[in-house]
Scaffold this active site. Structure first.
Site, PDB file in Angstrom:
ATOM      1  N   GLY A  13      44.657  47.066  29.021  1.00 21.15           N
ATOM      2  CA  GLY A  13      45.812  47.890  28.672  1.00 21.15           C
ATOM      3  C   GLY A  13      45.659  49.379  28.919  1.00 21.15           C
ATOM      4  O   GLY A  13      46.374  50.178  28.308  1.00 21.15           O
ATOM      5  N   ASN A  15      46.505  51.065  31.620  1.00 18.83           N
ATOM      6  CA  ASN A  15      47.747  51.581  32.224  1.00 18.83           C
ATOM      7  C   ASN A  15      48.852  51.702  31.182  1.00 18.83           C
ATOM      8  O   ASN A  15      49.632  52.662  31.201  1.00 18.83           O
ATOM      9  CB  ASN A  15      48.196  50.705  33.395  1.00 18.83           C
ATOM     10  CG  ASN A  15      47.498  51.091  34.684  1.00 18.83           C
ATOM     11  OD1 ASN A  15      47.768  52.145  35.250  1.00 18.83           O
ATOM     12  ND2 ASN A  15      46.568  50.244  35.136  1.00 18.83           N
ATOM     13  N   MET A  91      48.723  39.626  34.692  1.00 23.95           N
ATOM     14  CA  MET A  91      48.165  38.795  35.750  1.00 23.95           C
ATOM     15  C   MET A  91      48.937  37.484  35.895  1.00 23.95           C
ATOM     16  O   MET A  91      48.358  36.397  35.800  1.00 23.95           O
ATOM     17  CB  MET A  91      46.679  38.534  35.462  1.00 23.95           C
ATOM     18  CG  MET A  91      45.865  39.796  35.354  1.00 23.95           C
ATOM     19  SD  MET A  91      46.107  40.912  36.748  1.00 23.95           S
ATOM     20  CE  MET A  91      44.440  41.234  37.214  1.00 23.95           C
ATOM     21  N   ARG A  92      50.228  37.613  36.091  1.00 16.45           N
ATOM     22  CA  ARG A  92      51.057  36.428  36.317  1.00 16.45           C
ATOM     23  C   ARG A  92      52.092  36.744  37.377  1.00 16.45           C
ATOM     24  O   ARG A  92      52.627  37.853  37.417  1.00 16.45           O
ATOM     25  CB  ARG A  92      51.846  36.068  35.045  1.00 16.45           C
ATOM     26  CG  ARG A  92      51.110  35.275  34.027  1.00 16.45           C
ATOM     27  CD  ARG A  92      52.036  34.982  32.853  1.00 16.45           C
ATOM     28  NE  ARG A  92      53.096  34.042  33.202  1.00 16.45           N
ATOM     29  CZ  ARG A  92      52.973  32.725  33.162  1.00 16.45           C
ATOM     30  NH1 ARG A  92      51.841  32.174  32.812  1.00 16.45           N
ATOM     31  NH2 ARG A  92      53.980  31.947  33.484  1.00 16.45           N
ATOM     32  N   HIS A 110      49.268  47.867  41.348  1.00 14.53           N
ATOM     33  CA  HIS A 110      48.243  47.020  41.958  1.00 14.53           C
ATOM     34  C   HIS A 110      47.146  47.921  42.519  1.00 14.53           C
ATOM     35  O   HIS A 110      47.444  48.929  43.158  1.00 14.53           O
ATOM     36  CB  HIS A 110      48.862  46.159  43.062  1.00 14.53           C
ATOM     37  CG  HIS A 110      47.881  45.221  43.667  1.00 14.53           C
ATOM     38  ND1 HIS A 110      47.477  44.064  43.029  1.00 14.53           N
ATOM     39  CD2 HIS A 110      47.179  45.282  44.820  1.00 14.53           C
ATOM     40  CE1 HIS A 110      46.576  43.454  43.785  1.00 14.53           C
ATOM     41  NE2 HIS A 110      46.374  44.167  44.874  1.00 14.53           N
ATOM     42  N   LEU A 145      54.131  37.451  45.559  1.00 13.56           N
ATOM     43  CA  LEU A 145      52.963  38.093  44.950  1.00 13.56           C
ATOM     44  C   LEU A 145      52.724  39.474  45.562  1.00 13.56           C
ATOM     45  O   LEU A 145      52.494  39.594  46.769  1.00 13.56           O
ATOM     46  CB  LEU A 145      51.720  37.211  45.167  1.00 13.56           C
ATOM     47  CG  LEU A 145      50.401  37.783  44.644  1.00 13.56           C
ATOM     48  CD1 LEU A 145      50.418  37.882  43.123  1.00 13.56           C
ATOM     49  CD2 LEU A 145      49.223  36.946  45.116  1.00 13.56           C
TER      50      LEU A 145
HETATM   51  C1  GAR Z   1      44.499  47.528  36.844  1.00 14.21           C
HETATM   52  O1  GAR Z   1      43.528  47.972  37.775  1.00 14.21           O
HETATM   53  C2  GAR Z   1      45.705  46.980  37.569  1.00 14.21           C
HETATM   54  O2  GAR Z   1      46.038  47.689  38.742  1.00 14.21           O
HETATM   55  C3  GAR Z   1      45.233  45.598  37.897  1.00 14.21           C
HETATM   56  O3  GAR Z   1      44.560  45.170  36.742  1.00 14.21           O
HETATM   57  C4  GAR Z   1      44.008  46.307  36.089  1.00 14.21           C
HETATM   58  C5  GAR Z   1      44.494  46.294  34.666  1.00 14.21           C
HETATM   59  O4  GAR Z   1      43.891  47.303  33.921  1.00 14.21           O
HETATM   60  N1  GAR Z   1      46.328  44.737  38.228  1.00 14.21           N
HETATM   61  C6  GAR Z   1      46.275  43.781  39.155  1.00 14.21           C
HETATM   62  O5  GAR Z   1      45.269  43.530  39.783  1.00 14.21           O
HETATM   63  C7  GAR Z   1      47.575  43.032  39.367  1.00 14.21           C
HETATM   64  N2  GAR Z   1      47.526  42.254  40.566  1.00 14.21           N
HETATM   65  P1  GAR Z   1      44.512  47.776  32.542  1.00 14.21           P
HETATM   66  O6  GAR Z   1      44.748  46.514  31.718  1.00 14.21           O
HETATM   67  O7  GAR Z   1      43.452  48.639  31.944  1.00 14.21           O
HETATM   68  O8  GAR Z   1      45.783  48.508  32.845  1.00 14.21           O
END
Ligand code: GAR
Length: 206
Positions: A13, A15, A91-92, A110, A145
């Site tokens: 979390g 972001n 992640m869905r 992403h 995706l």
């Molecule tokens: C982040 O790096 C985001 O870009 C990535 O997961 C991480 C989540 O971090 N998302 C993906 O790879 C989506 N395909 P966070 O939970 O600390 O925000």
């Protein structure tokens, strides 16, 4: 009334926290995070949101078909009257139903320069491919995706000494910066979508 944002997470979390900091500091003006939803019961981001006084809960997805699950998520978002949804480490993949309910109102971040390295472990994919630059992308979500129209990107250099973790941390700093900027642009309506292209209007003078 403040503009209401819903945030979808699956894990740490950070972001979400960056967006919450930006809302609190007025970098995203006249807005509030109305709800944080996680598909995973153990997502640390849920507790982080609650600690900030933001409504947060897990809606576990196990055993549910994609659209049946998305109906629960859409209902929860509608109940909070959100107008913009930010996927933040969610992640869905989402169903066509979800996308049509919030057409061009769902953003995702992403950790690569899409269309390179979609899917899982984008930072590891970049290292293994040997690229010298990677980065991050904020895009509108469609039913494919990591493939919707691109709103913002930031470039991050790859160093010879990088591990996936070191590179991910360098990219993450840029993620936090551009996600705030992207949300501002969308809430201000400073963009047009033409086919795959998102064209940005210059900032308004107040
Ligand atoms: C982040 O790096 C985001 O870009 C990535 O997961 C991480 C989540 O971090 N998302 C993906 O790879 C989506 N395909 P966070 O939970 O600390 O925000």
């Amino acid at each position: 009334m403040k503009r209401r944002i819903g945030v979808l997470i699956s894990g740490r979390g950070s972001n979400f926290e960056a967006l919450a900091d930006s809302v609190a500091a007025g970098r995203i003006p006249n807005a509030e995070i109305a709800v944080v939803l996680s598909n995973r019961a153990d997502a640390p981001g849920v507790a982080k949101a609650k600690a900030r006084g933001i409504e947060a809960r897990a809606i576990p997805s196990s055993g549910l078909e994609r659209e049946a699950y998305d109906r629960l998520i859409v209902a929860a978002l509608r109940q909070k009257q959100v107008e913009l949804i930010c996927m933040a480490g969610y992640m869905r993949m989402v169903s066509a139903y979800f996308v049509s309910e919030f057409r061009n109102r769902i953003l995702n971040i992403h950790p690569s320069l899409l269309p390179a390295f979609p899917g899982l472990e984008a930072q590891r994919q970049a290292l293994e491919h040997g690229v010298k630059f990677t980065g991050c992308t904020v895009h509108f979500v469609d039913e494919r995706l990591d493939a919707g129209p691109i709103l913002l990107q930031a470039i991050v250099p790859v160093e010879d000494s990088d591990t996936p973790e070191i590179l991910a941390a360098r990219i993450l700093r840029e993620e936090h910066r551009i996600y705030t900027e992207a949300v501002r642009i969308v809430l201000d309506g400073r963009y047009r979508i033409e086919g795959r292209r998102v064209l940005l209007d210059p900032p308004q003078k107040h």
